[in-house]
Design a protein around this motif. Structure first.
Motif, PDB file in Angstrom:
ATOM      1  N   ARG A  19       0.806  -1.225   0.000  1.00 35.61           N
ATOM      2  CA  ARG A  19       0.000   0.000   0.000  1.00 35.61           C
ATOM      3  C   ARG A  19       0.837   1.272   0.000  1.00 35.61           C
ATOM      4  O   ARG A  19       0.288   2.371   0.083  1.00 35.61           O
ATOM      5  N   ALA A  21       2.835   4.461  -1.199  1.00 30.18           N
ATOM      6  CA  ALA A  21       2.551   5.347  -2.334  1.00 30.18           C
ATOM      7  C   ALA A  21       3.688   5.359  -3.348  1.00 30.18           C
ATOM      8  O   ALA A  21       3.451   5.575  -4.537  1.00 30.18           O
ATOM      9  N   ASP A  22       4.909   5.111  -2.907  1.00 37.63           N
ATOM     10  CA  ASP A  22       6.046   5.120  -3.819  1.00 37.63           C
ATOM     11  C   ASP A  22       7.053   4.067  -3.369  1.00 37.63           C
ATOM     12  O   ASP A  22       6.848   3.367  -2.377  1.00 37.63           O
ATOM     13  N   GLY A  33       6.884   7.442  -7.698  1.00 40.81           N
ATOM     14  CA  GLY A  33       5.498   7.035  -7.495  1.00 40.81           C
ATOM     15  C   GLY A  33       4.773   6.802  -8.808  1.00 40.81           C
ATOM     16  O   GLY A  33       3.553   6.616  -8.813  1.00 40.81           O
TER      17      GLY A  33
END
Length: 302
Positions: A19, A21-22, A33
């Motif tokens: 999960r 983001a990047d 990302g």
């Protein structure tokens, strides 16, 4: 990270995805990302109560934003769970490596099946070969012996650190010069334990004159056994004569002193003066054959 746990007949399957983001590029370290694509990885994990566990992890491929980086895209890695191109979690890889070190191929494969993590013998051998070799330290007591690469055709020499009980090097052939050259590079050797081959003695004298040479116990016992066998074989007739003329008998009750029976030429008795079992069995069979012949039977039928 785990979204769904599914139990099937073959074991437990966990569906998961990251999960974050990047992710950081493993080549240049810059974060990105920008998702380039996704695919599913299947990772085998340690068994739960003997049941096989497979993690189906949905990973993303990111595009590196650093124009100077040689990697155009990279795949995100989950710390403690994944490593590049691996099909096992670090926990399971460590377990299988321990099994490979202890049992190697086929025995290790049979044990892994019993533990709920079936794996092929070749996989265990690959894990074993992938282990980094321990650096060889100073060798004080060196063991030298030869072994056959192809029996009767080609041989090599193995060098063993006898204090740490581990091999340190393998030399081509079994001549004096390779051993002498190796010893010149290792002046810390104080004791050389070798077989009684003349080439190793010459190589040890040339390469390590300061070392004490000793013969290893296995070859001493082997040479002693061969000498005894050769001597006994050469005096076989004398031994048979001695046993034929001096037969021990069982002493009477309460007497712990063994005495020799009078000389006898009867070779059908054992060393205790009793009739040999083979003699008694032969007499019984001979009597049975004569009885059948007397009853009209033929030798072919008997």
């Amino acid at each position: 990270m785990v979204e769904l746990v599914e139990r099937t007949i073959g074991g437990i399957t966990m569906h998961a995805r990251a999960r974050a983001a990047d992710a950081a590029c493993p080549h240049c370290g810059s974060a990105s990302g920008r998702v380039h694509g996704r695919y599913l990885r299947r990772l085998s994990d340690a068994a739960i109560s003997g049941t096989r566990v497979v993690i189906e992890l949905l990973v993303r491929r990111f595009r590196c934003l650093d124009t100077c980086c040689p990697a155009v895209t990279f795949v995100e890695q989950v710390a403690g769970l994944t490593s590049p191109h691996a099909r096992f979690t670090p926990l399971l890889r460590g377990m299988l490596t321990s099994i490979a070190v202890a049992l190697a191929g086929r025995p290790g494969s049979r044990l892994s099946v019993a533990l709920g993590v079936p794996v092929a013998k070749d996989t265990l051998l690959r894990l074993l070969r992938a282990l980094p070799e321990k650096p060889a330290g100073p060798v004080r007591v060196l063991g030298v012996d030869d072994f056959a690469l192809k029996k009767g055709d080609s041989y090599s020499t193995i060098l063993v650190d006898l204090e740490r009980r581990c091999p340190v090097d393998v030399l081509p052939g079994r001549d004096a010069e390779p051993l002498a050259a190796w010893l010149r590079d290792h002046p810390e050797v104080e004791i050389i334990c070798r077989d009684r081959g003349g080439a190793y003695a010459e190589g040890a004298r040339a390469g390590a004159p300061q070392a004490v040479q000793i013969a290893d116990g296995w070859h001493l016992w082997k040479n002693l056994g061969e000498a005894v066998e050769k001597t006994v074989g050469a005096h076989h007739a004398c031994i048979r004569t001695a046993f034929a003329t001096t037969t021990p008998v069982i002493p009477p009750p309460g007497n712990d002193i063994w005495q020799l029976a009078p000389p006898t030429t009867d070779t059908m008795l054992d060393v205790c003066g009793r009739e040999r079992r083979l003699v008694a069995r032969t007499k019984e069979r001979y009597a049975a054959v004569q009885q059948l012949l007397g009853d009209g039977g033929t030798l072919e039928h008997i």
